[in-house]
Design an enzyme around this catalytic site. Sequence first.
Site, PDB file in Angstrom:
ATOM      1  N   ARG A 164     -35.714 -73.024  31.137  1.00  0.00           N
ATOM      2  CA  ARG A 164     -37.333 -73.146  30.896  1.00  0.00           C
ATOM      3  C   ARG A 164     -37.616 -72.461  29.750  1.00  0.00           C
ATOM      4  O   ARG A 164     -38.793 -70.921  30.247  1.00  0.00           O
ATOM      5  CB  ARG A 164     -37.428 -72.646  32.506  1.00  0.00           C
ATOM      6  CG  ARG A 164     -37.237 -73.683  33.772  1.00  0.00           C
ATOM      7  CD  ARG A 164     -37.493 -74.715  33.225  1.00  0.00           C
ATOM      8  NE  ARG A 164     -37.174 -75.687  34.252  1.00  0.00           N
ATOM      9  CZ  ARG A 164     -35.932 -76.401  34.953  1.00  0.00           C
ATOM     10  NH1 ARG A 164     -34.888 -76.110  33.541  1.00  0.00           N
ATOM     11  NH2 ARG A 164     -35.617 -77.290  35.535  1.00  0.00           N
ATOM     12  N   SER A 240     -42.133 -77.188  40.417  1.00  0.00           N
ATOM     13  CA  SER A 240     -41.188 -75.215  41.197  1.00  0.00           C
ATOM     14  C   SER A 240     -42.166 -74.856  40.533  1.00  0.00           C
ATOM     15  O   SER A 240     -42.128 -73.876  39.272  1.00  0.00           O
ATOM     16  CB  SER A 240     -40.026 -75.699  40.126  1.00  0.00           C
ATOM     17  OG  SER A 240     -39.069 -76.022  40.576  1.00  0.00           O
ATOM     18  N   GLU A 335     -42.572 -69.890  37.485  1.00  0.00           N
ATOM     19  CA  GLU A 335     -42.253 -70.598  36.150  1.00  0.00           C
ATOM     20  C   GLU A 335     -43.285 -70.724  34.968  1.00  0.00           C
ATOM     21  O   GLU A 335     -43.638 -71.554  34.753  1.00  0.00           O
ATOM     22  CB  GLU A 335     -41.365 -71.687  37.253  1.00  0.00           C
ATOM     23  CG  GLU A 335     -41.101 -72.889  36.101  1.00  0.00           C
ATOM     24  CD  GLU A 335     -40.074 -74.364  36.217  1.00  0.00           C
ATOM     25  OE1 GLU A 335     -39.462 -73.693  36.689  1.00  0.00           O
ATOM     26  OE2 GLU A 335     -40.788 -75.464  35.750  1.00  0.00           O
TER      27      GLU A 335
HETATM   28  C1  LIG Z   1     -44.610 -82.532  40.738  1.00  0.00           C
HETATM   29  C2  LIG Z   1     -44.043 -81.476  39.608  1.00  0.00           C
HETATM   30  C3  LIG Z   1     -42.310 -82.067  39.528  1.00  0.00           C
HETATM   31  C4  LIG Z   1     -42.299 -80.714  37.972  1.00  0.00           C
HETATM   32  N1  LIG Z   1     -40.474 -81.069  38.243  1.00  0.00           N
HETATM   33  C5  LIG Z   1     -39.968 -80.507  36.965  1.00  0.00           C
HETATM   34  C6  LIG Z   1     -38.777 -80.327  36.466  1.00  0.00           C
HETATM   35  O1  LIG Z   1     -37.793 -81.086  37.238  1.00  0.00           O
HETATM   36  N2  LIG Z   1     -38.231 -79.923  35.018  1.00  0.00           N
HETATM   37  C7  LIG Z   1     -38.937 -79.052  34.797  1.00  0.00           C
HETATM   38  O2  LIG Z   1     -38.420 -78.940  33.868  1.00  0.00           O
HETATM   39  N3  LIG Z   1     -40.862 -79.147  35.198  1.00  0.00           N
HETATM   40  C8  LIG Z   1     -40.913 -79.686  36.410  1.00  0.00           C
HETATM   41  N4  LIG Z   1     -42.328 -79.816  36.191  1.00  0.00           N
HETATM   42  C9  LIG Z   1     -43.315 -78.837  34.699  1.00  0.00           C
HETATM   43  C10 LIG Z   1     -43.655 -79.648  34.162  1.00  0.00           C
HETATM   44  O3  LIG Z   1     -44.315 -81.189  34.598  1.00  0.00           O
HETATM   45  C11 LIG Z   1     -43.493 -79.159  32.604  1.00  0.00           C
HETATM   46  O4  LIG Z   1     -43.520 -78.140  32.285  1.00  0.00           O
HETATM   47  C12 LIG Z   1     -44.006 -80.576  31.684  1.00  0.00           C
HETATM   48  O5  LIG Z   1     -42.982 -80.541  30.942  1.00  0.00           O
HETATM   49  C13 LIG Z   1     -45.415 -79.657  31.566  1.00  0.00           C
HETATM   50  O6  LIG Z   1     -45.748 -80.738  30.820  1.00  0.00           O
HETATM   51  P1  LIG Z   1     -47.791 -80.925  30.912  1.00  0.00           P
HETATM   52  O7  LIG Z   1     -47.818 -81.505  29.787  1.00  0.00           O
HETATM   53  O8  LIG Z   1     -48.586 -80.976  32.471  1.00  0.00           O
HETATM   54  O9  LIG Z   1     -48.174 -79.341  30.159  1.00  0.00           O
HETATM   55  P2  LIG Z   1     -48.851 -78.084  30.340  1.00  0.00           P
HETATM   56  O10 LIG Z   1     -49.059 -77.910  31.861  1.00  0.00           O
HETATM   57  O11 LIG Z   1     -50.274 -78.726  29.332  1.00  0.00           O
HETATM   58  O12 LIG Z   1     -48.699 -77.368  29.463  1.00  0.00           O
HETATM   59  C14 LIG Z   1     -48.458 -76.116  29.379  1.00  0.00           C
HETATM   60  C15 LIG Z   1     -48.003 -75.156  28.238  1.00  0.00           C
HETATM   61  O13 LIG Z   1     -47.713 -75.998  27.513  1.00  0.00           O
HETATM   62  C16 LIG Z   1     -48.567 -75.228  26.266  1.00  0.00           C
HETATM   63  N5  LIG Z   1     -48.385 -77.249  25.730  1.00  0.00           N
HETATM   64  C17 LIG Z   1     -48.850 -78.451  26.282  1.00  0.00           C
HETATM   65  N6  LIG Z   1     -48.588 -79.328  25.038  1.00  0.00           N
HETATM   66  C18 LIG Z   1     -48.102 -78.245  23.381  1.00  0.00           C
HETATM   67  C19 LIG Z   1     -48.952 -78.762  22.396  1.00  0.00           C
HETATM   68  N7  LIG Z   1     -49.250 -79.902  22.530  1.00  0.00           N
HETATM   69  N8  LIG Z   1     -48.328 -78.141  21.997  1.00  0.00           N
HETATM   70  C20 LIG Z   1     -47.934 -76.262  21.701  1.00  0.00           C
HETATM   71  N9  LIG Z   1     -48.619 -76.195  23.377  1.00  0.00           N
HETATM   72  C21 LIG Z   1     -48.755 -76.927  24.536  1.00  0.00           C
HETATM   73  C22 LIG Z   1     -49.617 -74.968  27.399  1.00  0.00           C
HETATM   74  O14 LIG Z   1     -50.306 -74.350  26.594  1.00  0.00           O
HETATM   75  C23 LIG Z   1     -49.010 -74.669  28.385  1.00  0.00           C
HETATM   76  O15 LIG Z   1     -48.822 -73.834  27.865  1.00  0.00           O
HETATM   77  C24 LIG Z   1     -42.945 -80.331  37.326  1.00  0.00           C
HETATM   78  C25 LIG Z   1     -44.384 -80.055  37.775  1.00  0.00           C
HETATM   79  C26 LIG Z   1     -44.651 -81.187  38.579  1.00  0.00           C
HETATM   80  C27 LIG Z   1     -46.370 -80.914  39.191  1.00  0.00           C
END
Ligand SMILES: Cc1cc2nc3c(=O)[nH]c(=O)nc-3n(C[C@H](O)[C@H](O)[C@H](O)COP(=O)(O)OP(=O)(O)OC[C@H]3O[C@@H](n4cnc5c(N)ncnc54)[C@H](O)[C@@H]3O)c2cc1C
Length: 342
Positions: A164, A240, A335
């Site tokens: 992570r 998580s 996380e």
């Molecule tokens: C129901 C649920 C289940 C999940 N299951 C998992 C799992 O099994 N495994 C896991 O690892 N994670 C899991 N996650 C967490 C999440 O889905 C992941 O971390 C996902 O990659 C986040 O993507 P996002 O586009 O929503 O990021 P955001 O929440 O929009 O951003 C996360 C971070 O990344 C930065 N960021 C986003 N895009 C960019 C970019 N293009 N350039 C630079 N920085 C950027 C943002 O500024 C922020 O700091 C889960 C979340 C939920 C709600």
Amino acid sequence: MNLQLQRNVSLKPFNTLQIDARADWFAELTDLEQCTQLPDLCRQQPLLILGGGSNIILAGNVHGLVLLNRLRGIAVLDEDDDSVRVQVAAGENWDAFVQHSLELGWCGLENLSAIPGTVGAAPMQNIGAYGVELKDVVERVGVFYLADGTFTELSAPDCAFGYRDSIFKHALKDRCLITHVVFRLRKRPALKLEYGEIRAEIAKQRMSAESLTPLQLRQIIIAVRARKLPDPRQLPNVGSFFKNPVIPAAQLQTLLATWPNLVHYPVDGAQTKVAAGWLIDQLGWKGRVHGKAQVHEQQALVLVNMGGDSEDVLGLARQIQADVWERFGIELEMEPLIIGLA
Ligand SMILES: Cc1cc2nc3c(=O)[nH]c(=O)nc-3n(C[C@H](O)[C@H](O)[C@H](O)COP(=O)(O)OP(=O)(O)OC[C@H]3O[C@@H](n4cnc5c(N)ncnc54)[C@H](O)[C@@H]3O)c2cc1C
């Protein structure tokens, strides 16, 4: 076309905890050429890049510019009989890309099915599930440096992927926009089925592990996840809430004397990963409420926002951390990233 800046925008629709923080300024990035405006804009104010908002906690209004990444496009770079290299724009939906790749016979992402968010956020925390991490399939990550306005690509080792974790949370934190990810995907499946839950679901559905296709494994994983994790559209959450803590093997032995059922996975001879959900569940936190935040009734690792604000959620999280520390001597790390403290 230039970025269209909007003032005083609610971020509630753009984060899966549905926290109603506001952004002073807001814009959607739809074209790589718009990146050239970013260095100037970043000199005037802080910048927050958002994908699907599924791994953040907005702990206050954002006094700066929120940039919603909507860069789209999937392109095959080259392929042979064994593998394909494919470049995917950062604003593509992660799970839609997983489905698309499997439909085309490209394998490797099946275990990462049904993770919310965008392709561009996946390298941030090296997303992982059921024995597979992003680092297993990534070849390069495209970035745009916000200070000097240059584009480049980082190799997978340059990204310093860990559990992570990646360089984007450390040396490159707030310094770059991820523009695209280049994946190398196999054309011959090599399914990872070690997890007991996956094997149990295969048996439950009366399927055979030996003849399972990658698309069928995706459906198995979607079924397992749907039972375990609440849908953020119905119960706002960020998946998580805590990382699984890694502790020294000696500490594990001491804990096992009191808690023989403690769920743990070996990391190496010296360290062990402990299931954070088990620790929280053991202390009776399932279903407990703080303000308008609640520990999910079925999944101790998930905190749900029932119409409150970040203080409710973070207050609940801090109480859990304190309890786990007091009873097990283990520090739980959150996380999701906490953003925008006033
Ligand atoms: C129901 C649920 C289940 C999940 N299951 C998992 C799992 O099994 N495994 C896991 O690892 N994670 C899991 N996650 C967490 C999440 O889905 C992941 O971390 C996902 O990659 C986040 O993507 P996002 O586009 O929503 O990021 P955001 O929440 O929009 O951003 C996360 C971070 O990344 C930065 N960021 C986003 N895009 C960019 C970019 N293009 N350039 C630079 N920085 C950027 C943002 O500024 C922020 O700091 C889960 C979340 C939920 C709600």
